[in-house]
Every structure is written in C-alpha cells, then in structure tokens.
Design an enzyme around this catalytic site. Structure first.
Site: not given
Length: 341
Positions: A19, A25, A80, A165
């Site tokens: 995003k 990473e 998510r 989360e």
C-alpha cells in the site's frame, strides 16, 4: 533453492504489493528482484518486468514501474482487508480471472447476507456475539480454528492476522481505555493434523477454548471417501467436546468433562466462491466484535511502531550506525550479535 536459479528473467513478471510502497521487508525483496532483472536484461527491461499494487505513485515512479502496470486502490483499505482490491492481482494471476471473480462473488454474497439478514439468522453477527460471550463472560482467551480440508491449512494463520491485528487494542475509538478484554488469540491447524497434536488439550485440558470447525461436504481432491472420513471425525470431535465422557470410578483419568463449545461451519465444498464467503464471514464477524468493544478494526499502530523501530535499529545491525542511544537490553543484544563469528 534460490528462485533465480529456476526462473527465466525474460519470462518473469514481478508484482509488488505494498500500500505504501515503503514496507521495509517488501521493498528489500523488490530491490533484489530489480537488481537481478537489471543484471540479466539491462535497466531498460525494468519497466516491462514489474507491476505494482500501491497507493504511492511517487515511489512507484522512482522504482521504475510502468504507469500502465500500476494498480491503485483506496489508501484507507487495511492490508488484512485488501484481498478484494487490486492487491488480489497476484492471486488472480495464479487462479485466473474467472476464479477470482467467483471469489469476489462469494464475498459479495456474504456482504449482502450481513447487510440484510435479521440478527437471529445473521452468521457474522451470531459468530461475533458468541465470541464476545466466551471471551468477556466465560474467560476464554483463545479460539481454535480447525478446517477439515487440508487446502485450508493456512486459513487459521490468515484469521490470526485478521482477528489479532484488528482486535488487539486497549484504547477505544474515543481515546478512552477499554473496559473489558479484547483480542482473542486465534490459532489452529487442519483437522487431521490437529487431532494428533493438540486435541488432547481441547478435550481434557484445564483451559476453555471455543472451537470453529470448518467442514466441507465434498472433497476438494479426487477421493470423496477421504472426505467422508473427515466428516465423521469432525462430527465425532464436536460431539465429544459437547458430551464428554464419564468413565468408571477407577478410571477417572479417562474423564472428559464435556460442555466445551464449538461451532460447525458447513459448506458444500471448498470452491473460490465458498472461500470468498468464508473470508467475508470472518471479516464481518471481527468488525462486529470491534464495534461492540468500541475499538477501531482498521488501524494497526502497534505494527507501525515495530516497523519504525526496525528502521532505527537497522543501521546498527549493518554497521552503518551506532546503538548507543538504545536501551540497555537492545544494546546488549546488538553487541552480542556483532561479536558473533
């Protein structure tokens, strides 16, 4: 095996999904892929071998993403919850556009059900209320998700992120501390593996652990007899959790207390459409829980703090900076790492 040993650079397309186009990473991996393509085919090839799903056009330009290969989406879509957006491009490339549309259709069917079904028949609402009951009134700290189809082996891990989360919050949307427990711990494995590892704890352990069994009627493989065995095992496990077992007086070690709660979520079979329904079911369930608790399902400040601190620590790990400004625990660990041969 390093993927570069098996891939043909001329026939490889990389899809970078981020995003912000800044997740450390992700971008380290993307840069490694970029360097490989550049070394093999030249810098001019970058624009033809990379696509991206992101909201950050400036960063995509700096990377060299072709404007025609950019897939944007709304910046308020949490990672998510982003499967249904352009982030799903990599999935669509693997399973094909028709199957991806079927997944979307399944999600929409559950969306419409959640929107229109009365509370007593509304699956996300019922799952949320059951979850609230066992978490806040019965003291259950975790929930097991147990699919009886091995192709759902990573689904419990997917739900870990979705639940933990979204619900792992101690401050409400109005800025006040929560007044009750939030954020159930989610874990699980496919039924066959789970039965021979941790079902013992579910049946005879001292902790109350509610269970969601996910049970397709038809096999997603070629052997329905195997699925029939899975169905029998699933129903037997649910019955054993509910009914328990009372042995003879001299065999109390065999006692199963019973009265252990479980849901059995039935589906005709595991297809892209039913998977879409299943994912949307849990998304809406989590949303309802967070509305009741008054927390925001869509922020993730705990995750962001860890990312920011990692950026600060990295120069000390690579030797490009010092770690004198870190706390004694971090300093000690960094020193031990740097002293290792």
């Amino acid at each position: 095996t390093d993927l570069t040993e098996r891939l043909d650079p001329e026939e490889t397309l990389f899809v970078i999904c981020s995003k912000t186009f800044a997740t450390q990473e992700t971008m380290v991996n993307a840069q490694a892929a970029r360097e490989w393509v550049g070394e093999c085919l030249g810098e001019d090839a970058i624009t033809h071998h990379f696509a991206a799903c992101s909201t950050n056009n400036e960063a995509m330009t700096l990377f060299g993403i072709n404007p025609d290969y950019r897939f944007g989406f709304w910046d308020w879509v949490g990672g998510r919850y982003s499967l249904w957006s352009a982030i799903g491009l990599s999935l669509a490339l693997v399973i094909g556009a028709d199957q991806f549309r079927a997944l979307l259709n399944g999600g929409r069917r559950m969306d419409q059900h959640f929107r229109t079904a009365p509370i007593g028949e509304n699956m996300p609402m019922l799952l949320a209320l059951i979850g609230i009951w066992y978490n806040n009134f019965c003291g259950a700290e975790s929930q097991a998700i147990l699919p009886y189809d091995n192709r759902l082996d990573r689904f419990p891990a997917f739900l870990q992120q979705l639940h933990m989360e979204s619900s792992g919050k101690s401050v409400r949307r109005d800025g006040k501390p929560v007044q009750t427990a939030t954020g159930t711990i989610i874990w699980g494995e496919p039924g066959s593996n789970a039965q021979h590892s941790f079902y013992q704890l579910l049946h005879q352990g001292t902790r109350l652990i509610p269970v969601d069994f996910i049970l397709p009627k038809h096999s997603s493989g070629s052997h329905q007899t195997q699925q029939e065995l899975a169905i029998a095992n699933c129903l037997a496990q649910a019955e054993a959790l509910m009914e328990g077992y009372e042995p003879q007086e001299n065999e109390q070690y065999r006692r199963h207390p019973g009265n252990r709660p479980s849901n059995v979520i039935l589906m005709p079979g595991l297809t892209p459409e039913t998977l879409g329904q299943l994912i949307a079911l849990y998304e809406h369930k989590v949303f309802v829980e967070t509305v009741i608790w008054g927390v925001n399902a869509f922020d993730q400040y705990g995750v962001e703090l860890g990312k920011r601190l990692a950026t600060e620590v990295l120069p000390a790990v690579t030797g490009e900076g010092t770690f004198e400004d870190k706390n004694s625990s971090t300093r000690g660990l960094l020193q031990r790492i740097l002293d290792m041969p």
